[in-house]
Motif scaffolding. Structure first.
Motif, PDB file in Angstrom:
ATOM      1  N   ILE A   9       0.992  -1.036   0.026  1.00  0.00           N
ATOM      2  CA  ILE A   9       0.015   0.163   0.051  1.00  0.00           C
ATOM      3  C   ILE A   9       0.999   1.448  -0.183  1.00  0.00           C
ATOM      4  O   ILE A   9       1.692   1.514   0.752  1.00  0.00           O
ATOM      5  CB  ILE A   9      -0.675  -0.084   1.113  1.00  0.00           C
ATOM      6  CG1 ILE A   9      -1.399  -1.377   1.409  1.00  0.00           C
ATOM      7  CG2 ILE A   9      -2.022   1.235   1.186  1.00  0.00           C
ATOM      8  CD1 ILE A   9      -2.859  -1.620   0.694  1.00  0.00           C
ATOM      9  N   LEU A  81      -8.807  -0.103  -5.150  1.00  0.00           N
ATOM     10  CA  LEU A  81      -9.058  -0.818  -3.838  1.00  0.00           C
ATOM     11  C   LEU A  81     -10.395  -1.311  -3.638  1.00  0.00           C
ATOM     12  O   LEU A  81     -10.662  -2.470  -3.238  1.00  0.00           O
ATOM     13  CB  LEU A  81      -8.992   0.412  -2.765  1.00  0.00           C
ATOM     14  CG  LEU A  81      -9.273   0.313  -1.295  1.00  0.00           C
ATOM     15  CD1 LEU A  81      -8.424  -0.782  -0.444  1.00  0.00           C
ATOM     16  CD2 LEU A  81      -9.692   1.701  -0.602  1.00  0.00           C
ATOM     17  N   LEU A 107      -7.787  -3.522   4.630  1.00  0.00           N
ATOM     18  CA  LEU A 107      -8.235  -2.545   3.331  1.00  0.00           C
ATOM     19  C   LEU A 107      -9.359  -1.820   3.612  1.00  0.00           C
ATOM     20  O   LEU A 107      -9.572  -0.758   3.104  1.00  0.00           O
ATOM     21  CB  LEU A 107      -8.201  -3.703   2.060  1.00  0.00           C
ATOM     22  CG  LEU A 107      -7.001  -4.128   1.567  1.00  0.00           C
ATOM     23  CD1 LEU A 107      -7.495  -5.197   0.268  1.00  0.00           C
ATOM     24  CD2 LEU A 107      -6.208  -3.248   1.030  1.00  0.00           C
ATOM     25  N   PRO A 112      -9.196   6.477   1.092  1.00  0.00           N
ATOM     26  CA  PRO A 112      -8.440   7.085   0.140  1.00  0.00           C
ATOM     27  C   PRO A 112      -8.283   8.749   0.337  1.00  0.00           C
ATOM     28  O   PRO A 112      -7.444   9.280  -0.237  1.00  0.00           O
ATOM     29  CB  PRO A 112      -9.120   6.542  -1.394  1.00  0.00           C
ATOM     30  CG  PRO A 112      -9.726   5.275  -0.946  1.00  0.00           C
ATOM     31  CD  PRO A 112     -10.150   5.587   0.348  1.00  0.00           C
ATOM     32  N   ILE A 120      -2.733   0.372  -4.422  1.00  0.00           N
ATOM     33  CA  ILE A 120      -2.653  -1.047  -3.925  1.00  0.00           C
ATOM     34  C   ILE A 120      -1.800  -1.754  -5.067  1.00  0.00           C
ATOM     35  O   ILE A 120      -2.201  -1.966  -6.249  1.00  0.00           O
ATOM     36  CB  ILE A 120      -4.122  -1.607  -3.817  1.00  0.00           C
ATOM     37  CG1 ILE A 120      -5.096  -0.685  -3.029  1.00  0.00           C
ATOM     38  CG2 ILE A 120      -4.118  -2.684  -3.102  1.00  0.00           C
ATOM     39  CD1 ILE A 120      -4.466  -0.173  -1.797  1.00  0.00           C
TER      40      ILE A 120
END
Length: 125
Positions: A9, A81, A107, A112, A120
């Protein structure tokens, strides 16, 4: 040797000065976290989720050597994502793998909007 997946990430920082020759280019991508997922299986759509080549370097093995390629010499690719979350949720309906629940949970906590530019990224090793 099995094909293994590491998910990185990353938060990318782009040049935003419109007068700069480097406008729009990533000048630094910081690694937020890394998940070693090991073997995620074959022919199940996992690797195909990651279909967009990254346009920035990452310092994966150490802080001195930037790269865009994985251990197989392939340019690293990224996925959205939401697409990764959706795939993992569907996959979990019929598969049990101890590494995916904490990955999926992490996740789902990502916002964001709290980052400059969240990526990702899949790294094969």
């Amino acid at each position: 040797m099995a094909y293994e997946s590491k998910i990185i990430i990353a938060n990318a920082h782009r040049e935003n000065n419109e007068k700069s020759d480097d406008f729009g280019k990533v000048y630094y991508a910081e690694i937020v976290t890394v998940f070693n997922l090991s073997c995620m299986g074959y022919n199940n759509g996992w690797k195909e989720l990651f279909d967009k080549e990254i346009d920035f370097d990452l310092y994966i093995e150490d802080g001195d050597h930037a790269t865009r390629t994985d251990k197989y010499g392939e340019i690293m690719k990224e996925a959205e994502l939401g697409a990764v979350i959706e795939w993992l949720e569907k996959w979990a309906d019929t598969n049990t793998y101890r590494r995916t629940p904490p990955f999926l949970a992490a996740l789902k906590t990502l916002d964001p909007g709290a980052w400059d530019e969240l990526h990702i990224v899949h790294y094969g090793y």
